[in-house]
Write an enzyme that holds these catalytic residues in place. Structure first.
Site, short mmCIF file in Angstrom:
data_model
loop_
_atom_site.label_atom_id
_atom_site.label_comp_id
_atom_site.label_asym_id
_atom_site.label_seq_id
_atom_site.Cartn_x
_atom_site.Cartn_y
_atom_site.Cartn_z
N ASP A 179 84.00 -16.03 -41.27
CA ASP A 179 83.84 -14.85 -41.62
C ASP A 179 84.97 -13.65 -40.96
OD1 ASP A 179 81.44 -14.80 -43.00
OD2 ASP A 179 80.36 -14.93 -41.21
N SER A 194 72.43 -6.98 -35.72
CA SER A 194 72.25 -7.44 -34.33
C SER A 194 71.37 -6.36 -33.57
CB SER A 194 73.51 -7.87 -33.50
OG SER A 194 74.25 -9.05 -34.02
N1 LIG Z 1 76.88 -7.98 -31.34
C1 LIG Z 1 77.54 -8.32 -32.52
O1 LIG Z 1 76.55 -8.89 -33.46
C2 LIG Z 1 78.59 -7.93 -32.94
C3 LIG Z 1 79.44 -7.20 -31.93
C4 LIG Z 1 80.78 -7.00 -32.43
C5 LIG Z 1 81.23 -7.12 -33.74
N2 LIG Z 1 80.43 -7.82 -34.61
C6 LIG Z 1 80.66 -7.99 -36.10
O2 LIG Z 1 81.67 -8.95 -36.10
C7 LIG Z 1 82.47 -8.69 -37.26
C8 LIG Z 1 83.90 -9.12 -37.15
O3 LIG Z 1 83.67 -10.61 -37.29
P1 LIG Z 1 84.57 -11.58 -36.71
O4 LIG Z 1 84.16 -13.01 -37.42
O5 LIG Z 1 86.17 -11.40 -36.89
O6 LIG Z 1 84.24 -11.45 -35.21
P2 LIG Z 1 83.52 -12.47 -34.32
O7 LIG Z 1 84.18 -13.47 -34.15
O8 LIG Z 1 83.23 -11.66 -32.96
O9 LIG Z 1 82.31 -12.83 -34.77
C9 LIG Z 1 81.12 -12.06 -35.24
C10 LIG Z 1 79.95 -12.82 -35.79
O10 LIG Z 1 79.59 -12.01 -36.97
C11 LIG Z 1 79.70 -12.68 -38.11
N3 LIG Z 1 79.76 -12.01 -39.06
C12 LIG Z 1 80.97 -11.38 -39.63
N4 LIG Z 1 80.76 -10.56 -40.72
C13 LIG Z 1 79.53 -10.92 -41.04
C14 LIG Z 1 78.81 -10.65 -42.34
N5 LIG Z 1 79.17 -9.59 -43.23
N6 LIG Z 1 77.45 -11.11 -42.35
C15 LIG Z 1 77.12 -11.89 -41.40
N7 LIG Z 1 77.53 -12.37 -40.30
C16 LIG Z 1 78.94 -11.83 -40.27
C17 LIG Z 1 80.70 -13.96 -37.78
O11 LIG Z 1 80.48 -15.04 -38.58
C18 LIG Z 1 80.39 -14.27 -36.51
O12 LIG Z 1 79.08 -15.12 -36.18
C19 LIG Z 1 82.39 -7.07 -37.38
O13 LIG Z 1 82.76 -6.43 -38.47
C20 LIG Z 1 81.09 -6.68 -36.69
O14 LIG Z 1 80.07 -6.63 -37.64
C21 LIG Z 1 79.18 -8.02 -34.22
N1 LIG Z 2 94.34 -15.56 -39.86
C1 LIG Z 2 93.96 -15.28 -38.66
N2 LIG Z 2 95.07 -14.97 -37.61
C2 LIG Z 2 94.89 -14.96 -36.43
N3 LIG Z 2 93.86 -15.37 -35.89
C3 LIG Z 2 92.78 -15.55 -36.74
C4 LIG Z 2 92.90 -15.82 -38.10
N4 LIG Z 2 91.75 -16.06 -38.64
C5 LIG Z 2 90.71 -16.00 -37.54
N5 LIG Z 2 91.53 -15.97 -36.37
C6 LIG Z 2 90.67 -15.98 -35.20
O1 LIG Z 2 90.37 -17.31 -35.32
C7 LIG Z 2 88.85 -17.28 -34.29
C8 LIG Z 2 87.86 -17.98 -35.34
O2 LIG Z 2 88.14 -17.18 -36.73
P1 LIG Z 2 86.94 -17.01 -37.80
O3 LIG Z 2 86.26 -15.82 -37.18
O4 LIG Z 2 87.54 -17.20 -39.16
O5 LIG Z 2 85.95 -18.24 -37.40
P2 LIG Z 2 84.69 -18.51 -36.79
O6 LIG Z 2 84.57 -17.42 -35.77
O7 LIG Z 2 84.69 -19.99 -36.33
O8 LIG Z 2 83.68 -18.38 -37.89
P3 LIG Z 2 82.42 -17.26 -38.27
O9 LIG Z 2 83.30 -15.92 -38.19
O10 LIG Z 2 82.01 -17.63 -39.64
O11 LIG Z 2 81.45 -17.38 -37.07
C9 LIG Z 2 88.70 -15.88 -34.10
O12 LIG Z 2 88.92 -15.69 -32.71
C10 LIG Z 2 89.54 -15.09 -34.94
O13 LIG Z 2 90.02 -13.88 -34.28
#
Ligand SMILES: NC(=O)c1ccc[n+]([C@@H]2O[C@H](COP(=O)([O-])OP(=O)(O)OC[C@H]3O[C@@H](n4cnc5c(N)ncnc54)[C@H](O)[C@@H]3O)[C@@H](O)[C@H]2O)c1
Ligand SMILES: Nc1ncnc2c1ncn2[C@@H]1O[C@H](COP(=O)(O)OP(=O)(O)OP(=O)(O)O)[C@@H](O)[C@H]1O
EC number: 2.7.1.23
Length: 312
Positions: free
Chosen positions: A66, A187
């Site tokens: 995501d 969450s």
């Molecule tokens: N406590 C929490 O749940 C928390 C805290 C901070 C940020 N976030 C979310 O993380 C998002 C950024 O995602 P990331 O992957 O760059 O950060 P991240 O790597 O910290 O992951 C956050 C988690 O949220 C999930 N996620 C992100 N967008 C989603 C969606 N639309 N539906 C279901 N799950 C989703 C991701 O798969 C991941 O498991 C922010 O937009 C915010 O919504 C969640």
């Molecule tokens: N294009 C990008 N450039 C730099 N860093 C990235 C990029 N895409 C993802 N990352 C970093 O790599 C890590 C994992 O990326 P991503 O969120 O896509 O996968 P995930 O956390 O394994 O999956 P999910 O978000 O579905 O739980 C995160 O720390 C994110 O900040």
């Protein structure tokens, strides 16, 4: 007719971990695409324009989770270009396909055999005291306003369409789109909103108040959050976990529906409800049901849902 053009967005860990990105590039080239690969996208400054894909891009294919899809969204924001997500991350809630389906995904892209799911985007204006115009940004998932000082509360007043509704101290506030309702807002106990609902929801984080319910507004309404001048803490704003900055006291944040739409390519026809059940591994059979003697005799305690639940 010129070559078709695709952008593949991934991250360096995926690129370094094997041949998958090379294989996708090879297949797309074989199918007549020009391909560019973007694998390291730094977060843009809050309120600044991000790098964009070229106008003639047909599709952006995301190999990641995501987080990578949220990064790819920056490249297409304000364009018509769709994003197709192939999950190489953990949850991959926004992705259409899992990694083992990648061959089919590329074939369907080549055949132009997909539909478009239009996702609402939020427009965020941040008014800092003394500024004569706002810093404007956006969110596919959510805008979060959190306390800057970890040891203090942030005090915020909430207005809907300029009518003051409530004010309280809290750790923060989330304003989420339907897409973001399954992320941070979920969450903290917010409702899940189906993606075709044109709404914005506000969910407080740890509000110290008797009235601090989630609020859901329609497409013509807007939320206004003011950080009170006597708030214990200033704030920190963050859109989609990416575009962020400190926010001084007496700042105002206005969140409304954006005129832009984000397009997610859909190939599988799997409805949102089914994706929700499978990605969140929802216990379709209730805990009590699983423990009924008749259910055990029918094998339902081995994870087999009753007939009535199978086609939900
Ligand atoms: N406590 C929490 O749940 C928390 C805290 C901070 C940020 N976030 C979310 O993380 C998002 C950024 O995602 P990331 O992957 O760059 O950060 P991240 O790597 O910290 O992951 C956050 C988690 O949220 C999930 N996620 C992100 N967008 C989603 C969606 N639309 N539906 C279901 N799950 C989703 C991701 O798969 C991941 O498991 C922010 O937009 C915010 O919504 C969640
Ligand atoms: N294009 C990008 N450039 C730099 N860093 C990235 C990029 N895409 C993802 N990352 C970093 O790599 C890590 C994992 O990326 P991503 O969120 O896509 O996968 P995930 O956390 O394994 O999956 P999910 O978000 O579905 O739980 C995160 O720390 C994110 O900040």
């Amino acid at each position: 007719m010129g070559a078709r053009s695709a952008v593949v967005v991934t991250h360096s860990r995926v690129r370094a971990s094997g041949h998958l990105v090379d294989e996708v590039e090879r297949q797309l080239r074989r199918d007549g695409f020009r391909v560019s690969i973007v694998d390291n996208i730094a977060a843009p400054e809050f309120g600044s324009p991000s790098q964009k894909v070229a106008d003639d891009t047909e599709i952006v294919i995301v190999l990641g989770g995501d987080g990578t899809i949220l990064r790819a969204a920056e490249l297409v924001k304000g364009t018509q270009v769709p994003i197709l997500g192939v999950n190489l991350g953990h949850v991959g809630f926004l992705a259409e396909f899992e990694s083992f389906q990648i061959g089919e995904a590329i074939r369907r892209v080549a055949d132009h055999d997909y539909s478009i799911d239009e996702r609402m985007v939020a427009h965020v204006d941040l008014w800092i005291p003394g500024a004569d115009r706002p810093l404007s940004d956006w969110a596919l998932n959510d805008m979060t306003l959190e306390r800057y000082d970890r040891g203090k509360m942030i005090e915020v007043s909430v207005r809907v369409d300029d009518v003051e509704m409530s004010s309280f101290g809290c750790d923060g506030m989330i304003v989420a789109t339907p897409t973001g309702s399954t992320a941070y807002a979920f969450s903290v106990g917010g409702p899940i909103v189906w993606p075709d609902a044109q709404s914005l929801q506000m969910v407080p984080i740890a509000a110290h108040a008797l009235f601090a319910r989630s609020l859901i507004i329609g497409p013509k309404s807007q939320f206004t959050l003011d950080i009170l001048s006597d708030s214990q803490s200033a704030g920190w704003i963050c859109n989609d976990g990416r575009r962020q900055r400190p926010v001084p006291k007496r700042s105002r944040i206005v969140v409304r529906q954006s005129h832009d739409i984000l397009r997610l390519a859909r190939l599988s026809g799997v409805p949102f409800t089914r994706r929700l059940v499978s990605k969140f591994d929802l216990p379709v059979v209730g805990w009590r049901e699983q423990h009924r003697p008749s259910a055990a005799a029918n094998g339902q305690d081995q994870g087999e849902p009753p007939e009535s639940n199978k086609e939900r």
